[in-house]
Motif scaffolding. Structure first.
Motif, short mmCIF file in Angstrom:
data_model
loop_
_atom_site.label_atom_id
_atom_site.label_comp_id
_atom_site.label_asym_id
_atom_site.label_seq_id
_atom_site.Cartn_x
_atom_site.Cartn_y
_atom_site.Cartn_z
N GLN A 1 0.83 -1.21 0.00
CA GLN A 1 0.00 0.00 0.00
C GLN A 1 0.87 1.25 0.00
O GLN A 1 0.57 2.24 -0.68
CB GLN A 1 -0.94 0.00 1.21
N ASP B 1 2.22 1.84 -3.47
CA ASP B 1 1.20 2.41 -4.36
C ASP B 1 0.92 3.86 -3.98
O ASP B 1 0.78 4.74 -4.86
CB ASP B 1 -0.09 1.60 -4.28
N ALA B 2 0.86 4.15 -2.65
CA ALA B 2 0.55 5.50 -2.20
C ALA B 2 1.64 6.46 -2.63
O ALA B 2 1.37 7.55 -3.16
CB ALA B 2 0.38 5.53 -0.69
N ARG C 1 2.32 5.97 -6.91
CA ARG C 1 1.22 6.15 -7.87
C ARG C 1 0.32 7.31 -7.49
O ARG C 1 -0.21 7.99 -8.35
CB ARG C 1 0.41 4.85 -7.98
N ASP C 2 0.12 7.51 -6.14
CA ASP C 2 -0.80 8.57 -5.73
C ASP C 2 -0.07 9.80 -5.19
O ASP C 2 -0.71 10.80 -4.86
CB ASP C 2 -1.77 8.04 -4.66
N GLY C 3 1.24 9.70 -5.04
CA GLY C 3 2.01 10.83 -4.56
C GLY C 3 1.79 11.17 -3.10
O GLY C 3 2.14 12.26 -2.64
N LYS C 4 1.18 10.24 -2.34
CA LYS C 4 0.99 10.49 -0.90
C LYS C 4 2.26 10.06 -0.16
O LYS C 4 2.76 8.96 -0.37
CB LYS C 4 -0.19 9.67 -0.37
N THR C 5 2.75 10.90 0.72
CA THR C 5 4.01 10.58 1.39
C THR C 5 3.86 10.49 2.90
O THR C 5 4.84 10.33 3.61
CB THR C 5 5.10 11.62 1.06
#
Lengths: 131, 337
Positions: A67, A70-71, A74-78
């Motif tokens: 996860q 992917d975060a 792909r989603d740019g969440k850090t």
């Protein structure tokens, strides 16, 4: 018995195959792996807990890492907010390996024991320094 | 409704309830903390029953007399030098028999010849029917690979071949933990084998509880294993600690691992214990199939019935000697005066 010799020989072969796990382990005492969590960084921590409770990490760490990948990629969440509401930077090398700076004695002991080959290290550096 | 008659006749319902009862039993064991019983006693007992039961069944079969060659073959027998022999289908040597048996066991060649008979209009038609062969082959090979993969829990260090087998099986790299191709294949194959039994009227008619029970049991084992790997995960290190303690004969009281593991283990134990009592014994029986394991050499080797006993015969010479006087008196012709 008719063709008794061959039937008995076949049965002995079958018994040997069925008992193989027992025969291979004769005289061996299997030691459970003990992953080392006493790195200098962990010893300095006041509360020595992972991002999630240990029981969760034991069975779900691979899912969590997936996860995180992917975060971050792909989603740019850090930033990861855990079940207690605490925040951690999403990074294998800067979060996980900061505490567990000894992947050889931590990750690999159980993975080798259970014959699991994670593909983390296809891209990441086991030394723990960010590239 | 499809198969309702069989459900009503309890042919399907009883085996299904049986497997569900096994699942509930294992779950009750977890709730009641009977870890020693379900984690140590049951697996050992089941394995012992499997091994001893298997041997007893095969030895019982071996005691049946096989006096004659049964040349039920599908190819030209060894004959005159200018007639080409089919060495695989009609072997005249031990090597040929080994070849035929090996291919039978590994590729199910007999089943590959499966035919379907149909009435087309007013004509009888025979067509090739390969789906059962394919479904059976996929199930058996998946099961074999899964069993071999499980050896990683019974060996320390794990042999490279076992690790590589797992790598190959998961090379698609789908999801985490990596999806094993055989996990999907075995569930698909078992589902097909079950649907075939309930959807084809002729097969449904001849299917028995002893056909449905192993199917449900195997489906339960595969489903519980898949759930344990992908959904309700357990600590694999604790699992291996238990299995290693079992095979090193130093059983340790397992820590609480998770209900799904004990359900999986109990269903596998049930399969092991049930194996020698059931049709699953075809695993050993295939090697004793007379039409597959016999050299067809009836014309070159004399086979004497092993239970022949000396027969009391009254030859004509002895007959004539006994009744010579009376025969002479009656005017019958005599061979010796």
């Amino acid at each position: 018995m008719y063709k008794g010799g061959r039937i008995i020989a076949g049965l002995l072969l079958f018994a040997c195959l069925a008992l193989m796990p027992f025969l291979i382990n004769i005289g061996k005492a299997a030691a459970k792996p003990s992953p080392q969590v006493n790195t200098p960084f962990i010893q300095q921590l006041t509360t020595q807990t992972c991002v999630e409770p240990a029981a969760f990490m034991k069975t779900e760490h691979m899912q969590l890492l997936n996860q995180w990948r992917d975060a971050a990629l792909r989603d740019g969440k850090t930033v990861y907010v855990n079940s207690q509401g605490q925040s951690f930077p999403i990074s294998l090398e800067n979060s996980c390996l900061k505490c567990h700076s000894n992947p050889q004695q931590f990750c690999n002991t159980c993975h080798t024991y259970a014959a699991v080959k994670p593909y983390c290290w296809d891209c990441h550096n086991q030394g723990g320094t960010s590239q | 409704m499809w198969a309702w008659r069989e459900v009503r006749e309890l042919k399907i319902l009883y085996p299904l309830l049986g497997v569900l009862a096994l699942v509930l039993l294992a779950y009750a064991g977890v709730v009641a903390h009977l870890n020693v019983f379900f984690g140590i006693v049951v697996p050992y007992l089941a394995f012992l029953l499997f091994l001893v039961g298997f041997m007893v069944r095969v030895i019982t079969w071996g005691r049946s007399p096989v006096p004659f060659r049964i040349p039920t073959t599908c190819g030209q027998q060894k004959s005159l030098p200018w007639i080409k022999q089919n060495r695989l289908e009609n072997p005249s040597s031990a090597l040929g028999v080994v070849g035929r048996m090996t291919l039978e066991v590994l590729l199910f060649r007999s089943l590959f010849r499966n035919l379907k008979t149909e009435k087309r209009g007013d004509r009888l038609a025979y067509g090739s029917a390969k789906w059962l062969w394919l479904g059976g082959l996929v199930f058996h090979w998946s099961f074999l690979i899964i069993v071999l993969r499980h050896l990683r829990l019974f060996m320390e260090p794990v042999p490279v071949l076992i690790t590589q087998l797992g790598d190959l099986d998961s090379f698609l790299q789908i999801g985490i933990p990596l999806f094993y191709i055989t996990d999907g294949l075995i569930l698909a194959a078992l589902t097909y084998l079950f649907l075939r039994r309930v959807l084809v009227p002729q097969i449904r008619y001849i299917s028995l509880q002893a056909d449905y029970f192993p199917l449900f049991l195997l489906l339960g084992i595969a489903a519980s294993g898949v759930l344990m790997r992908y959904v309700w995960k357990v600590d694999i290190v604790e699992v291996k600690a238990l299995t290693m303690s079992l095979v090193t004969l130093r059983p340790e009281v397992p820590l609480s691992i998770g209900a799904i593991f004990y359900i999986h283990l109990f269903l596998v134990s049930a399969l092991f214990a049930y194996f020698p009592l059931s049709k699953l014994m075809h695993m050993g029986g295939v090697f004793l199939s007379p039409t597959r394991n016999m050299i067809n050499n009836s014309r070159s080797v004399r086979h004497i019935n092993p239970w022949n006993y000396p027969v009391q015969v009254h030859t004509y010479e002895a007959y004539e000697a006994e009744f010579r006087a009376k025969m002479k008196k009656a005017g019958l012709p005599l061979e010796t005066e």
